[in-house]
Design an enzyme around this catalytic site. Structure first.
Site, PDB file in Angstrom:
ATOM      1  N   ARG A  70       9.711  36.521 -25.415  1.00  0.00           N
ATOM      2  CA  ARG A  70       9.517  36.551 -26.867  1.00  0.00           C
ATOM      3  C   ARG A  70       8.484  37.622 -27.221  1.00  0.00           C
ATOM      4  NH1 ARG A  70       6.807  32.926 -28.159  1.00  0.00           N
ATOM      5  NH2 ARG A  70       6.605  31.688 -26.268  1.00  0.00           N
ATOM      6  N   TYR A 198      16.950  38.679 -25.795  1.00  0.00           N
ATOM      7  CA  TYR A 198      16.314  37.670 -24.952  1.00  0.00           C
ATOM      8  C   TYR A 198      16.046  36.327 -25.643  1.00  0.00           C
ATOM      9  CZ  TYR A 198      13.803  35.587 -21.215  1.00  0.00           C
ATOM     10  OH  TYR A 198      13.463  34.739 -20.202  1.00  0.00           O
ATOM     11  N   GLY A 200      14.334  33.264 -26.905  1.00  0.00           N
ATOM     12  CA  GLY A 200      13.858  32.861 -28.224  1.00  0.00           C
ATOM     13  C   GLY A 200      13.976  33.936 -29.294  1.00  0.00           C
ATOM     14  N   LYS A 207      13.991  28.677 -31.103  1.00  0.00           N
ATOM     15  CA  LYS A 207      12.667  28.751 -31.741  1.00  0.00           C
ATOM     16  C   LYS A 207      12.767  29.158 -33.213  1.00  0.00           C
ATOM     17  CE  LYS A 207      10.611  27.181 -28.215  1.00  0.00           C
ATOM     18  NZ  LYS A 207      10.474  27.826 -26.973  1.00  0.00           N
ATOM     19  N   HIS A 227       7.231  21.529 -30.912  1.00  0.00           N
ATOM     20  CA  HIS A 227       7.483  22.146 -29.600  1.00  0.00           C
ATOM     21  C   HIS A 227       7.139  21.118 -28.517  1.00  0.00           C
ATOM     22  CE1 HIS A 227       6.590  25.860 -26.790  1.00  0.00           C
ATOM     23  NE2 HIS A 227       7.817  25.428 -26.639  1.00  0.00           N
ATOM     24  N   SER A 249       4.269  27.262 -24.171  1.00  0.00           N
ATOM     25  CA  SER A 249       5.340  27.810 -23.339  1.00  0.00           C
ATOM     26  C   SER A 249       4.870  27.965 -21.894  1.00  0.00           C
ATOM     27  CB  SER A 249       5.762  29.175 -23.888  1.00  0.00           C
ATOM     28  OG  SER A 249       6.194  29.031 -25.223  1.00  0.00           O
ATOM     29  N   CYS A 251       4.056  25.734 -19.736  1.00  0.00           N
ATOM     30  CA  CYS A 251       2.943  24.848 -19.355  1.00  0.00           C
ATOM     31  C   CYS A 251       3.411  23.466 -18.926  1.00  0.00           C
ATOM     32  CB  CYS A 251       1.943  24.741 -20.499  1.00  0.00           C
ATOM     33  SG  CYS A 251       1.017  26.271 -20.769  1.00  0.00           S
ATOM     34  N   LYS A 253       6.590  21.520 -19.833  1.00  0.00           N
ATOM     35  CA  LYS A 253       7.431  20.563 -20.572  1.00  0.00           C
ATOM     36  C   LYS A 253       8.689  20.194 -19.786  1.00  0.00           C
ATOM     37  CE  LYS A 253       7.656  23.059 -24.296  1.00  0.00           C
ATOM     38  NZ  LYS A 253       6.721  24.090 -23.787  1.00  0.00           N
ATOM     39  N   THR A 254       9.407  21.210 -19.288  1.00  0.00           N
ATOM     40  CA  THR A 254      10.646  20.913 -18.560  1.00  0.00           C
ATOM     41  C   THR A 254      10.332  20.025 -17.359  1.00  0.00           C
ATOM     42  OG1 THR A 254      11.613  22.999 -19.272  1.00  0.00           O
ATOM     43  CG2 THR A 254      12.624  21.937 -17.364  1.00  0.00           C
ATOM     44  N   ASP A 278      12.093  20.761 -24.738  1.00  0.00           N
ATOM     45  CA  ASP A 278      11.412  21.862 -25.437  1.00  0.00           C
ATOM     46  C   ASP A 278      11.136  21.587 -26.915  1.00  0.00           C
ATOM     47  OD1 ASP A 278      10.363  24.581 -25.026  1.00  0.00           O
ATOM     48  OD2 ASP A 278      11.933  25.231 -26.401  1.00  0.00           O
ATOM     49  N   ASN A 364       9.156  35.186 -16.115  1.00  0.00           N
ATOM     50  CA  ASN A 364       9.784  34.457 -17.223  1.00  0.00           C
ATOM     51  C   ASN A 364      11.303  34.410 -17.044  1.00  0.00           C
ATOM     52  OD1 ASN A 364       9.674  33.001 -19.684  1.00  0.00           O
ATOM     53  ND2 ASN A 364      10.210  34.834 -20.852  1.00  0.00           N
ATOM     54  N   ARG A 366      14.857  32.736 -16.285  1.00  0.00           N
ATOM     55  CA  ARG A 366      15.267  31.440 -16.849  1.00  0.00           C
ATOM     56  C   ARG A 366      16.650  31.028 -16.364  1.00  0.00           C
ATOM     57  NH1 ARG A 366      11.627  28.917 -20.901  1.00  0.00           N
ATOM     58  NH2 ARG A 366       9.924  30.415 -20.947  1.00  0.00           N
ATOM     59  N   ARG A 397      -3.063  24.704 -20.506  1.00  0.00           N
ATOM     60  CA  ARG A 397      -3.694  25.193 -19.264  1.00  0.00           C
ATOM     61  C   ARG A 397      -5.167  25.420 -19.532  1.00  0.00           C
ATOM     62  NH1 ARG A 397      -0.092  27.542 -15.260  1.00  0.00           N
ATOM     63  NH2 ARG A 397       2.022  27.194 -16.002  1.00  0.00           N
ATOM     64  N   ASN A 493       2.150  13.143 -12.144  1.00  0.00           N
ATOM     65  CA  ASN A 493       1.740  12.961 -13.542  1.00  0.00           C
ATOM     66  C   ASN A 493       2.178  11.606 -14.091  1.00  0.00           C
ATOM     67  OD1 ASN A 493       0.555  15.500 -13.548  1.00  0.00           O
ATOM     68  ND2 ASN A 493       2.394  16.538 -14.303  1.00  0.00           N
TER      69      ASN A 493
HETATM   70  P1  GTP Z   1       8.901  26.779 -21.929  1.00  0.00           P
HETATM   71  O1  GTP Z   1      10.343  26.625 -21.560  1.00  0.00           O
HETATM   72  O2  GTP Z   1       8.439  28.201 -21.875  1.00  0.00           O
HETATM   73  O3  GTP Z   1       8.553  26.154 -23.227  1.00  0.00           O
HETATM   74  O4  GTP Z   1       8.043  26.136 -20.710  1.00  0.00           O
HETATM   75  P2  GTP Z   1       7.740  24.613 -20.250  1.00  0.00           P
HETATM   76  O5  GTP Z   1       6.600  24.068 -21.026  1.00  0.00           O
HETATM   77  O6  GTP Z   1       8.993  23.829 -20.231  1.00  0.00           O
HETATM   78  O7  GTP Z   1       7.195  24.836 -18.750  1.00  0.00           O
HETATM   79  P3  GTP Z   1       7.841  24.437 -17.328  1.00  0.00           P
HETATM   80  O8  GTP Z   1       8.019  22.959 -17.157  1.00  0.00           O
HETATM   81  O9  GTP Z   1       9.044  25.277 -17.109  1.00  0.00           O
HETATM   82  O10 GTP Z   1       6.683  24.890 -16.334  1.00  0.00           O
HETATM   83  C1  GTP Z   1       6.186  26.207 -16.312  1.00  0.00           C
HETATM   84  C2  GTP Z   1       5.441  26.454 -15.031  1.00  0.00           C
HETATM   85  O11 GTP Z   1       4.375  25.513 -14.882  1.00  0.00           O
HETATM   86  C3  GTP Z   1       6.318  26.338 -13.789  1.00  0.00           C
HETATM   87  O12 GTP Z   1       6.049  27.400 -12.915  1.00  0.00           O
HETATM   88  C4  GTP Z   1       5.903  25.026 -13.189  1.00  0.00           C
HETATM   89  O13 GTP Z   1       6.068  25.031 -11.786  1.00  0.00           O
HETATM   90  C5  GTP Z   1       4.436  24.875 -13.620  1.00  0.00           C
HETATM   91  N1  GTP Z   1       4.053  23.442 -13.764  1.00  0.00           N
HETATM   92  C6  GTP Z   1       4.728  22.487 -14.443  1.00  0.00           C
HETATM   93  N2  GTP Z   1       4.129  21.278 -14.347  1.00  0.00           N
HETATM   94  C7  GTP Z   1       3.021  21.468 -13.597  1.00  0.00           C
HETATM   95  C8  GTP Z   1       1.973  20.591 -13.126  1.00  0.00           C
HETATM   96  O14 GTP Z   1       1.945  19.378 -13.392  1.00  0.00           O
HETATM   97  N3  GTP Z   1       0.994  21.168 -12.370  1.00  0.00           N
HETATM   98  C9  GTP Z   1       0.995  22.500 -12.066  1.00  0.00           C
HETATM   99  N4  GTP Z   1       0.005  22.975 -11.330  1.00  0.00           N
HETATM  100  N5  GTP Z   1       1.969  23.349 -12.482  1.00  0.00           N
HETATM  101  C10 GTP Z   1       2.963  22.848 -13.227  1.00  0.00           C
HETATM  102  C1  SPV Z   2       9.262  29.309 -24.861  1.00  0.00           C
HETATM  103  O1  SPV Z   2       8.826  30.468 -24.729  1.00  0.00           O
HETATM  104  O2  SPV Z   2       8.567  28.375 -25.337  1.00  0.00           O
HETATM  105  C2  SPV Z   2      10.646  29.002 -24.432  1.00  0.00           C
HETATM  106  C3  SPV Z   2      11.537  30.121 -24.104  1.00  0.00           C
HETATM  107  O3  SPV Z   2      11.029  27.853 -24.422  1.00  0.00           O
HETATM  108  S1  SPV Z   2      12.161  30.935 -25.517  1.00  0.00           S
HETATM  109  O4  SPV Z   2      13.502  30.463 -25.784  1.00  0.00           O
HETATM  110  O5  SPV Z   2      12.192  32.378 -25.206  1.00  0.00           O
HETATM  111  O6  SPV Z   2      11.319  30.661 -26.660  1.00  0.00           O
HETATM  112 MN    MN Z   3       9.339  26.426 -25.175  1.00  0.00          MN
END
Ligand code: GTP
Ligand code: SPV
Ligand code: MN
Length: 590
Positions: A70, A198, A200, A207, A227, A249, A251, A253-254, A278, A364, A366, A397, A493
């Site tokens: 983004r 790309y 978002g 988004k 979000h 983003s 951090c 969520k997935t 998300d 980044n 995906r 973070r 967690n």
């Molecule tokens: P967006 O799709 O961008 O909104 O991201 P998201 O918030 O869904 O983040 P996602 O779950 O994809 O995690 C992003 C990164 O953080 C990955 O590289 C994970 O491995 C890392 N991560 C996720 N959960 C944890 C955790 O509990 N501890 C640590 N140390 N890293 C984590």
């Molecule tokens: C984010 O950046 O929070 C995402 C990926 O979930 S995007 O669709 O590019 O916004």
């Molecule tokens: Mn997101």
């Protein structure tokens, strides 16, 4: 009055007159249509076939190396009144923005096909869902929107019935960052995006619609567009609590949405149900509780770090029928990224892998996959009424200061916790990575209006008859002196979520501190985890001097939204600062 279909056709005609495509294709969302698009993209190199034995129906897309995230500096929210956009958004006058975009769109689809994508955000029959139509010249966008939204004939039927929809116009243009803009016109319920293919920036249902436009619409209509992931935690007795969590983003969520319980929890009968990873749309139900839907139908997840150890549910989800963007590939043509076993031979740009060029997969990179393929996909995710939310969680973070978990004393304190959220920046947006910035409710890049008004909107949910969720703040990312994470995170967690649920059910007493309620000794269950009590103490410590500075910084940050900063939130910041024993600031501003 003309029918909605006529209005839609007229808009498509107007766009076609401006962009001058060679063909117009109305998407029906069928398998046959998808198959034909994929064949066409394989033929022209937009998609590369991956190993069909190990990954049936999986393809790789390599985006332009300058178009991998983004672009917040090129994203604008164009309210008529500049003040309404707030200091949290880039603003452009709507007339100026329209003129700029019209010039870019002029003739931009010559020789290309214009695709009309009717889509529904949320279950087709849910009163919480909202529809849109995206016009794009990118078949990659069509294929992704088909996975991420309820796209095609059913959505178009709902649009015709309902009479309103968000208009999104997108062209990949020349992929020139000098000719790239993501424009939002909240009052017109319209999005115009040019020059990026790309995520978002281009999948406008995500988004652009489901957060920037929807947050503005939600304020008008009395709901929240956030979000947030949505996860159901089922205890061994069979009771399920739904938790919504906002992390910026990349951090986690997935990962939290698909959490794998630790062995002992699994054996004891705990289950985790994924509702969304998300975006979350919530509104008060007749019983006063907040009910949430996931407006999306798929996951556009971060690939690096996804492994059997961290998120085997995600890994299982993406074993077939997945579009990978900017990952590396192995010698036998399987998708690869940092965190997976094996070795890459080709990097995300298609070059022979050389560690001197940086990571093999873009940080980044995906995967796009239908949520239905997730082993923990909740049957309630299709529920038209949504799921009742027991707890809202904020987090980011934070390498220091912020404890592993704390609970707000009430809704207003919780809104302050959300507003005060900070996090180190990640690769999900272009720009420096690892810089601490405030990211209120993880919505800094996504709130479609003034943050002061947004905080007021949040506060307004605390009204007679409301049965609001408890609000918590977590930090999985505390580091020690050597830069190592103190908390194991991921599946572990669940231990923290268990404490939250115990709080919701009145089964954990906690310890009250000036910054919130923390787990009392022994309340966080750590059995089976090789974990040092000293580390736990560090994770749950309240550093008074550090917090005094933090509250002062929060106060300054909130002041940046004056005069629209709600007085109640300012007062709440003062209350916590005072509880921490910082009378100076109180005296200075009283
Ligand atoms: P967006 O799709 O961008 O909104 O991201 P998201 O918030 O869904 O983040 P996602 O779950 O994809 O995690 C992003 C990164 O953080 C990955 O590289 C994970 O491995 C890392 N991560 C996720 N959960 C944890 C955790 O509990 N501890 C640590 N140390 N890293 C984590
Ligand atoms: C984010 O950046 O929070 C995402 C990926 O979930 S995007 O669709 O590019 O916004
Ligand atoms: Mn997101």
């Amino acid at each position: 009055m003309a029918s909605t279909l006529e209005a839609l056709k007229r808009w498509v005609d107007d766009v076609a007159a401006m962009t001058r495509p060679a063909n117009i294709h109305w998407c029906d969302g069928s398998d046959a249509e998808n198959h034909a698009l994929i064949q066409q993209m394989l033929a022209d190199g937009t998609l590369i076939e991956l190993n069909q034995q190990t990954h049936p129906g999986c393809y790789l897309h390599r985006s332009h190396p300058g178009d991998v995230a983004r672009v917040e500096h090129l994203t604008f929210v164009c309210h008529r009144n500049r003040e309404d956009a707030g200091p949290n958004n880039h603003w452009m006058d709507p007339a100026e923005a329209h003129a700029k975009m019209d010039a870019l769109f002029n003739g931009c689809m010559e020789g290309r096909t214009l695709y009309v994508i009717p889509y529904c955000m949320g279950p087709i029959d849910s009163p919480l869902s909202r529809c849109g139509v995206e016009i794009t010249d990118s078949p990659y966008v069509v294929a992704n929107m088909r996975i991420m939204t309820r796209m095609g004939a059913a959505a178009q039927a709902r649009i015709e019935r309902e009479g309103s929809f968000v208009k999104g116009l997108h062209s990949t243009g020349e992929l020139d960052p000098e000719r790239r803009f993501i424009m939002h016109f909240p009052e017109e319920r319209m999005i115009q995006s040019y020059g990026s293919g790309y995520g978002g920036n281009a999948l406008l249902g995500k988004k652009c619609h489901a957060l920037r436009i929807a947050s503005h619409q939600a304020r008008d209509e009395g709901w929240l567009a956030e979000h947030m992931l949505i996860v159901g935690i089922e205890n061994p007795q069979g009771d399920t609590h739904y938790i919504a969590a906002a992390f910026p983003s990349a951090c986690g969520k997935t990962n939290l949405a698909m959490l794998i319980p630790p062995e002992a929890y699994h054996k004891a009968g705990w289950k985790v149900w994924t509702v969304g990873d998300d975006i979350c749309w919530m509104r008060p139900g007749p019983d006063g509780r907040l009910y949430a839907i996931n407006p999306e139908a798929g996951f556009f997840g971060v690939a690096p770090g996804t492994s059997t150890a961290t998120n085997s549910n995600a890994l299982k989800s993406i074993a077939r029928d997945t579009i990978f963007t900017n990952v590396a590939v192995t010698a036998d043509n399987q998708p690869w990224w940092e965190g997976l076993p094996g070795t890459p031979v080709t990097d995300w740009q298609g070059r022979p892998y050389d560690p001197a060029n940086g990571p093999a997969a873009h940080p980044n990179s995906r995967f796009t996959v239908s949520a239905k393929q997730c082993p923990t996909w909740s049957p309630k995710a299709e529920d038209a009424q949504g799921v009742p939310i027991s707890a809202i969680v904020f987090g980011g973070r934070r390498p220091s200061l912020l404890p592993l978990v704390m609970e707000a004393s009430d809704w207003t304190h919780g809104v302050l916790m959300g507003a005060a959220m900070g996090s180190e920046t990640t690769a999900a947006a272009t720009g420096a990575v690892g810089v601490l910035r405030r990211d209120s409710m993880a919505m800094k890049p996504f709130c479609g209006y003034h943050y002061g008004d947004y905080f007021q909107h949040w506060l307004s949910f605390d009204r007679p008859g409301a049965k609001l969720p408890r609000i918590f703040h977590v930090n999985w990312f505390r580091k020690n002196k050597d830069g190592k994470f103190l908390w194991p995170g991921f599946g572990e967690n669940l231990r923290v979520l268990e404490w939250m649920i115990a709080r919701v059910e009145g089964k954990a007493r906690g310890v009250e501190t000036p910054i919130g309620t923390l787990p009392a000794s022994g309340e966080l269950k750590l059995d089976g985890l090789h974990f040092n009590q000293l580390t736990l103490a560090e994770l749950l410590a309240v550093d008074q001097a550090g917090w005094q500075d933090e509250l002062a910084a929060i106060g300054e940050y909130l002041d940046s939204f004056a005069p629209r900063m709600p007085a109640a939130l300012h007062a709440e910041q003062q209350r916590v600062a005072l509880a921490l024993g910082t009378p100076e600031r109180e005296a200075a501003t009283a």
